[in-house]
Write a protein that holds these residues in place. Structure first.
Motif, short mmCIF file in Angstrom:
data_model
loop_
_atom_site.label_atom_id
_atom_site.label_comp_id
_atom_site.label_asym_id
_atom_site.label_seq_id
_atom_site.Cartn_x
_atom_site.Cartn_y
_atom_site.Cartn_z
N VAL A 119 -1.21 -6.13 25.86
CA VAL A 119 -2.54 -5.94 26.45
C VAL A 119 -3.50 -5.83 25.28
CG1 VAL A 119 -4.01 -4.45 27.87
CG2 VAL A 119 -1.57 -4.70 28.43
N SER B 190 1.08 5.28 26.56
CA SER B 190 0.21 5.73 25.45
C SER B 190 1.04 6.46 24.41
CB SER B 190 -0.88 6.67 25.99
OG SER B 190 -0.28 7.84 26.54
N ASN B 191 0.44 6.69 23.25
CA ASN B 191 1.05 7.59 22.27
C ASN B 191 0.34 8.94 22.34
OD1 ASN B 191 1.21 4.66 20.40
ND2 ASN B 191 3.06 5.82 20.86
N GLY C 180 2.27 2.10 18.80
CA GLY C 180 1.02 1.56 19.35
C GLY C 180 0.13 0.93 18.30
N ILE C 181 -0.58 -0.11 18.72
CA ILE C 181 -1.58 -0.73 17.82
C ILE C 181 -2.72 0.26 17.60
CG2 ILE C 181 -3.18 -2.66 17.57
CD1 ILE C 181 -0.18 -3.50 17.58
N THR D 91 -3.53 7.95 22.82
CA THR D 91 -4.16 6.68 22.43
C THR D 91 -3.44 5.50 23.06
OG1 THR D 91 -2.77 6.32 20.45
CG2 THR D 91 -4.79 7.62 20.15
N SER D 92 -4.22 4.51 23.40
CA SER D 92 -3.69 3.23 23.85
C SER D 92 -4.83 2.22 23.81
CB SER D 92 -3.13 3.31 25.28
OG SER D 92 -4.19 3.34 26.22
C1 LIG Z 1 4.88 3.17 26.36
C2 LIG Z 1 3.61 2.92 25.58
N1 LIG Z 1 3.39 3.62 24.45
C3 LIG Z 1 2.27 3.43 23.72
C4 LIG Z 1 1.30 2.52 24.11
C5 LIG Z 1 0.06 2.34 23.25
O1 LIG Z 1 0.13 1.12 22.62
P1 LIG Z 1 -1.20 0.34 22.19
O2 LIG Z 1 -1.98 1.33 21.33
O3 LIG Z 1 -0.70 -0.83 21.42
O4 LIG Z 1 -1.92 -0.01 23.43
C6 LIG Z 1 1.50 1.76 25.27
C7 LIG Z 1 0.43 0.77 25.67
N2 LIG Z 1 0.62 0.07 26.85
C8 LIG Z 1 -0.32 -0.89 27.26
C9 LIG Z 1 -1.76 -0.56 26.94
O5 LIG Z 1 -2.48 -0.76 28.15
N3 LIG Z 1 -1.59 -0.96 29.20
C10 LIG Z 1 -0.32 -1.00 28.73
O6 LIG Z 1 0.71 -1.11 29.37
C11 LIG Z 1 2.66 1.95 26.01
O7 LIG Z 1 2.90 1.24 27.15
#
Ligand SMILES: Cc1ncc(COP(=O)(O)O)c(CN[C@@H]2CONC2=O)c1O
Length: 282
Positions: A34, A181-182, A203-204, A239-240
């Motif tokens: 995403v 999210s983290n 996560g990015i 964060t996400s």
């Molecule tokens: C399990 C999990 N951990 C951490 C993150 C955070 O990662 P990013 O910082 O790279 O977004 C996500 C993001 N999941 C995506 C973000 O938005 N919807 C989702 O499923 C996630 O699904």
């Protein structure tokens, strides 16, 4: 009318047809990303593409495009839809084959990507959110951003039923991350978060926050918290791609700190916002 890539065809969103025996549909046998778009600009695109290929490699799925071609395809999709603020959802599956668990000899990957308008959750940034705790019942390769999301779906459903924005996952007493999210705790100005191993997705946004913390002179310790430690932190945030840096003010019935977003969280929000603005080239 918005568009969708189905393999190398960019078509109207409502023309997409996916085979009932696509392994993504039947087994969750695929990976996804995403990617946030701010004023038409793809945020951290290279990092998302690199993680997309790494996830596919870990499952031995072959993405039938080079990274440069894929980048252009996603860029063209955003242009075609004239997306201002929102995100691109893209996934690749192992493809279509007669249903069998082991890898089919003959199957070519199915790639899809489409855009979604999604505003930034400004109120969430400002006020913070309530969350629930939930057992982390996922598999042990959470570092792969796979389509196998049932553990996250059940956790998010529990949060939704409790009128909460996120579920914080824990394996027995150890906090891992959010359902999508983290998660981080702050004590005496030091940030703690789970190490980037097989138990969480790296996560990015987490990587951007790490860069922001370094620039701001904020120490981040990659050390797992216990549930008790999390509940007694001065500040908690998550964060996400969609949540950016969002404060957590309550976990179950426990108010975090004074129930308001904390100083360190605010500093990281401001530093993250600067990165977003830098990414907007128009
Ligand atoms: C399990 C999990 N951990 C951490 C993150 C955070 O990662 P990013 O910082 O790279 O977004 C996500 C993001 N999941 C995506 C973000 O938005 N919807 C989702 O499923 C996630 O699904």
């Amino acid at each position: 009318m918005t568009h969708i890539w189905v393999n190398d065809q960019l078509m109207n969103r409502n023309e997409a047809k996916i085979d009932a025996e696509d392994r993504g549909y039947q087994f969750g046998d695929g990976v996804y990303e995403v990617i946030k778009v701010y004023k038409g600009n793809l945020f951290e695109m290279e990092a998302h593409i690199n993680r997309f290929y790494r996830s596919a490699d870990e499952l031995r799925i072959i993405i039938p495009y080079t990274k440069d071609v894929l980048h252009k395809m996603v860029y063209d999709l955003v242009e075609a839809d004239q997306l201002n603020t929102g995100h691109v959802y893209m996934q690749v599956t192992r493809g279509v084959a007669e249903r069998q668990h082991y890898f089919p000899d003959e199957a070519s990957a199915t790639f899809t990507a489409y855009t979604q308008v999604s505003d930034r959750p400004v109120e969430q940034f400002e006020q913070g959110v309530k969350t629930v705790l939930y057992d982390d019942i996922r598999w042990l390769r959470c570092d792969i951003k796979s389509l196998n999301l049932l553990g996250a779906v059940l956790a998010k459903q529990a949060a939704h039923e409790a009128d909460c924005a996120e579920a914080i996952l824990h394996r027995e007493d150890i906090v891992t991350e959010g359902s999508s999210s983290n998660v981080y705790g702050v004590k005496n100005g030091i940030v703690y978060t789970h190490p980037a191993n097989n138990l969480i997705l790296k996560g990015i946004t987490r990587d951007v926050v790490f860069r922001c913390a370094k620039e701001q002179g904020i120490e981040i310790v990659e050390e797992a918290m216990t549930v008790e430690e999390l509940l007694t932190m001065d500040e908690v945030f998550f964060t996400s791609t969609g949540a950016e840096v969002s404060p957590i003010i309550q976990i179950n019935d426990t108010i975090i700190g004074d129930g308001e977003p904390g100083e360190t969280t605010r500093k990281l929000q401001q530093a993250f916002e600067a990165k977003v603005q830098e990414s907007i080239t128009i």
